[in-house]
Structure formats: structure tokens, C-alpha cells
Design an enzyme around this catalytic site. Structure first.
Site, PDB file in Angstrom:
ATOM      1  N   GLY A  12       0.693  -1.271  -0.120  1.00 55.04           N
ATOM      2  CA  GLY A  12      -0.139  -0.106   0.163  1.00 55.04           C
ATOM      3  C   GLY A  12       0.746   1.290   0.060  1.00 55.04           C
ATOM      4  O   GLY A  12       0.249   2.245   0.478  1.00 55.04           O
ATOM      5  N   SER A  13       2.030   1.249  -0.545  1.00 53.59           N
ATOM      6  CA  SER A  13       2.869   2.613  -0.489  1.00 53.59           C
ATOM      7  C   SER A  13       2.206   3.689  -1.629  1.00 53.59           C
ATOM      8  O   SER A  13       2.283   4.804  -1.034  1.00 53.59           O
ATOM      9  CB  SER A  13       4.453   2.263  -0.878  1.00 53.59           C
ATOM     10  OG  SER A  13       4.179   1.988  -2.440  1.00 53.59           O
ATOM     11  N   ASN A  14       1.640   3.247  -2.606  1.00 53.55           N
ATOM     12  CA  ASN A  14       0.832   3.713  -3.426  1.00 53.55           C
ATOM     13  C   ASN A  14      -0.465   4.450  -2.835  1.00 53.55           C
ATOM     14  O   ASN A  14      -0.580   5.627  -2.751  1.00 53.55           O
ATOM     15  CB  ASN A  14       0.433   3.210  -4.745  1.00 53.55           C
ATOM     16  CG  ASN A  14       1.849   3.132  -5.684  1.00 53.55           C
ATOM     17  OD1 ASN A  14       1.782   4.417  -6.320  1.00 53.55           O
ATOM     18  ND2 ASN A  14       2.299   2.001  -5.782  1.00 53.55           N
ATOM     19  N   LEU A  85      -4.638  -6.924  -6.954  1.00 53.53           N
ATOM     20  CA  LEU A  85      -4.136  -8.340  -7.536  1.00 53.53           C
ATOM     21  C   LEU A  85      -5.334  -9.084  -8.197  1.00 53.53           C
ATOM     22  O   LEU A  85      -4.907 -10.109  -8.745  1.00 53.53           O
ATOM     23  CB  LEU A  85      -3.325  -9.120  -6.970  1.00 53.53           C
ATOM     24  CG  LEU A  85      -1.885  -8.426  -6.552  1.00 53.53           C
ATOM     25  CD1 LEU A  85      -1.003  -9.504  -5.677  1.00 53.53           C
ATOM     26  CD2 LEU A  85      -1.168  -8.256  -7.718  1.00 53.53           C
ATOM     27  N   LEU A  87      -8.843  -9.459 -10.669  1.00 50.75           N
ATOM     28  CA  LEU A  87      -9.664  -8.844 -11.907  1.00 50.75           C
ATOM     29  C   LEU A  87     -10.760  -8.159 -11.399  1.00 50.75           C
ATOM     30  O   LEU A  87     -11.561  -8.783 -10.882  1.00 50.75           O
ATOM     31  CB  LEU A  87      -9.736  -9.882 -12.783  1.00 50.75           C
ATOM     32  CG  LEU A  87     -10.427  -9.466 -14.112  1.00 50.75           C
ATOM     33  CD1 LEU A  87      -9.446  -8.419 -14.925  1.00 50.75           C
ATOM     34  CD2 LEU A  87     -10.680 -10.488 -15.227  1.00 50.75           C
ATOM     35  N   ASN A 100      -5.581   2.268 -13.017  1.00 45.62           N
ATOM     36  CA  ASN A 100      -4.745   1.328 -12.411  1.00 45.62           C
ATOM     37  C   ASN A 100      -3.265   1.876 -12.675  1.00 45.62           C
ATOM     38  O   ASN A 100      -3.212   2.474 -13.731  1.00 45.62           O
ATOM     39  CB  ASN A 100      -5.008   0.082 -13.335  1.00 45.62           C
ATOM     40  CG  ASN A 100      -4.095  -1.129 -12.724  1.00 45.62           C
ATOM     41  OD1 ASN A 100      -3.941  -1.295 -11.443  1.00 45.62           O
ATOM     42  ND2 ASN A 100      -3.409  -1.794 -13.582  1.00 45.62           N
ATOM     43  N   HIS A 102       0.633   0.188 -13.556  1.00 47.79           N
ATOM     44  CA  HIS A 102       1.275  -1.121 -13.770  1.00 47.79           C
ATOM     45  C   HIS A 102       2.754  -0.609 -13.855  1.00 47.79           C
ATOM     46  O   HIS A 102       3.263   0.273 -14.538  1.00 47.79           O
ATOM     47  CB  HIS A 102       0.930  -1.558 -15.252  1.00 47.79           C
ATOM     48  CG  HIS A 102       1.433  -2.782 -15.465  1.00 47.79           C
ATOM     49  ND1 HIS A 102       0.977  -4.144 -14.774  1.00 47.79           N
ATOM     50  CD2 HIS A 102       2.357  -3.161 -16.084  1.00 47.79           C
ATOM     51  CE1 HIS A 102       1.631  -5.111 -15.133  1.00 47.79           C
ATOM     52  NE2 HIS A 102       2.642  -4.459 -16.212  1.00 47.79           N
ATOM     53  N   ASP A 143      -4.535  -5.195 -17.548  1.00 51.04           N
ATOM     54  CA  ASP A 143      -3.771  -4.176 -18.000  1.00 51.04           C
ATOM     55  C   ASP A 143      -3.876  -3.647 -19.512  1.00 51.04           C
ATOM     56  O   ASP A 143      -3.175  -3.720 -20.226  1.00 51.04           O
ATOM     57  CB  ASP A 143      -2.507  -4.582 -17.980  1.00 51.04           C
ATOM     58  CG  ASP A 143      -1.899  -5.178 -16.565  1.00 51.04           C
ATOM     59  OD1 ASP A 143      -2.267  -4.491 -15.621  1.00 51.04           O
ATOM     60  OD2 ASP A 143      -1.169  -5.992 -16.326  1.00 51.04           O
TER      61      ASP A 143
HETATM   62  C1  GRF Z   1       3.224  -1.099  -7.533  1.00 48.48           C
HETATM   63  O1  GRF Z   1       4.425  -1.275  -8.214  1.00 48.48           O
HETATM   64  C2  GRF Z   1       1.994  -0.816  -8.651  1.00 48.48           C
HETATM   65  O2  GRF Z   1       2.610  -0.459  -9.702  1.00 48.48           O
HETATM   66  C3  GRF Z   1       1.710  -2.308  -9.021  1.00 48.48           C
HETATM   67  O3  GRF Z   1       1.613  -2.956  -7.540  1.00 48.48           O
HETATM   68  C4  GRF Z   1       2.579  -2.224  -6.754  1.00 48.48           C
HETATM   69  C5  GRF Z   1       1.924  -1.935  -5.628  1.00 48.48           C
HETATM   70  O4  GRF Z   1       2.889  -1.447  -4.428  1.00 48.48           O
HETATM   71  N1  GRF Z   1       0.457  -2.329  -9.585  1.00 48.48           N
HETATM   72  P1  GRF Z   1       2.070  -0.818  -3.054  1.00 48.48           P
HETATM   73  O5  GRF Z   1       1.252  -1.994  -2.579  1.00 48.48           O
HETATM   74  O6  GRF Z   1       1.452   0.410  -3.490  1.00 48.48           O
HETATM   75  O7  GRF Z   1       3.442  -0.533  -2.377  1.00 48.48           O
END
Ligand code: GRF
Length: 191
Positions: A12-14, A85, A87, A100, A102, A143
Site C-alpha cells: 500500500g505504498s501507493n 491483484l 481482476l 490502474n 502498472h 492491463d
Molecule cells: C506497484 O508497483 C504498482 O505499480 C503495482 O503494484 C505495486 C503496488 O505496490 N500495480 P504498493 O502496494 O502500492 O506498495
């Protein structure tokens, strides 16, 4: 106020970066975080940042309309897939705008099984000269969907999947929140 629901399956860093970016935003609110993994670290991040977080089962997403109904009830404007992860069923894509991220330059290195370290390992194994990120709208295939932004990084001699992942991570942190903002505001960014 435009409302975002974030779906994530892992660290969940994003998700955290997006939450922080919109924390004091005048017109965008991260309404909630949703995960299919009860032990996903994203849950701790959301709690720390005071954002509602929920675990849901695949059945609640696929077989019943529970999750869909919940997003409708909350009047979600955008579903953000941030390391999600599974669909997403077509019914979500028909009802909501979905974006999304990728960690590669689609259409290369996309599709089923191409996630996380698998992507970077394949890119390095194929001796690519560059990789990057793709931020795209989601349709009914993995994707696929319209590309909104691609950002690139060079692959140096001696690059490893880990060092490439770190470069990609920086691109994700820089570009994903701004792409979401643009999408919600529908204003094209000049630079
Ligand atoms: C990221 O690299 C994103 O591009 C991919 O999954 C990863 C998620 O990382 N879809 P995080 O859980 O946000 O750290």
C-alpha cells in the site's frame, strides 16, 4: 467533492502516497481503502492516516453485488487500483471510472501473472534498455484500457530487479496522484 475508493492487495505504498497527496485537497477526498487480504499492510497505513479501511471477500466482489452497492451508496467518483491483484469484474467498470497503475511500459510486460517482482525480472532478463510505469483506465481485460500517462526510466548496466523496482517506485510516487487529480478534474496538464 469528488470521492475516491482505493483498492489494494499488499503493502500500500501507493495508497499511502495518494492519501497524503489528497489529505488537504479542496475538491478530492479519499473516501476509503478496500482490500481482499486481511493481513495487507495497507490496512495499517490507512489506519495511521485516519482513512476508513475495509477487508472484503472475493465473493462480495464477484458473486454478490455487496461491494458494488457499497461504492454506489458512497457515491464514489473514481476507483483507484493501487497494487490490486484481482481482476475487477465488468460490472464495476461499467458503473465507475477505474484507474490502474502498472510497473512497466504497457502493452509490454502486462497481462496475467505480470505483477510485482515478476515484471522487473522479465524486463531485466530480456535486456531491455528502459522500463517505466503506465497509468491507464481499466476495462474488462488485465492491463488494457486507455493509457493516460507513461513515464520511463533507463536500465543501467548491472541493474537488478530490486534496483529497477526502486526506480519504478519513485516514478509511481511522482506520477500517480497527479494523474488521479487530472482525471478527476478533467484538466489536461501542460507539463
Ligand atoms: C506497484 O508497483 C504498482 O505499480 C503495482 O503494484 C505495486 C503496488 O505496490 N500495480 P504498493 O502496494 O502500492 O506498495
Amino acid at each position: 467533492m469528488k470521492k475516491i475508493a482505493i483498492l489494494a492487495s499488499g503493502s500500500g505504498s501507493n495508497a499511502e502516497n495518494i492519501i497524503r497527496f489528497f489529505q488537504h485537497h479542496p475538491s478530492v477526498l479519499v473516501d476509503s481503502v478496500w482490500t481482499n487480504k486481511s493481513d495487507a499492510y495497507v490496512l495499517e497505513r490507512a489506519e495511521r492516516l485516519n482513512v476508513e479501511a475495509h477487508v472484503f471477500t472475493r465473493n462480495e466482489m464477484v458473486l454478490t453485488d455487496q461491494l458494488l452497492a457499497e461504492f454506489k451508496r458512497r457515491e464514489i467518483d473514481l476507483i483507484v487500483l493501487a497494487g490490486f491483484l484481482l481482476l475487477l469484474p465488468q460490472k464495476f467498470v461499467r458503473e465507475f471510472k477505474v484507474v490502474n497503475i502498472h510497473p512497466a511500459l504497457l502493452p509490454a510486460y502486462g497481462g496475467k501473472g505480470m505483477y510485482g517482482a515478476h515484471v522487473h525480472e522479465a524486463v531485466i532478463a530480456n535486456k531491455e534498455k528502459e522500463s517505466g510505469i503506465t497509468i491507464h483506465l481499466v476495462d474488462e481485460q488485465y492491463d488494457h484500457g486507455k493509457t493516460l500517462i507513461q513515464a520511463k526510466c533507463a536500465i543501467e548496466p548491472g541493474e537488478t530487479p530490486e534496483s529497477l523496482a526502486a526506480k519504478i517506485h519513485l516514478l509511481e510516487m511522482e506520477y500517480f496522484p497527479r494523474a488521479i487529480e487530472d482525471l478527476l478534474m478533467e484538466v489536461p496538464r501542460v507539463s
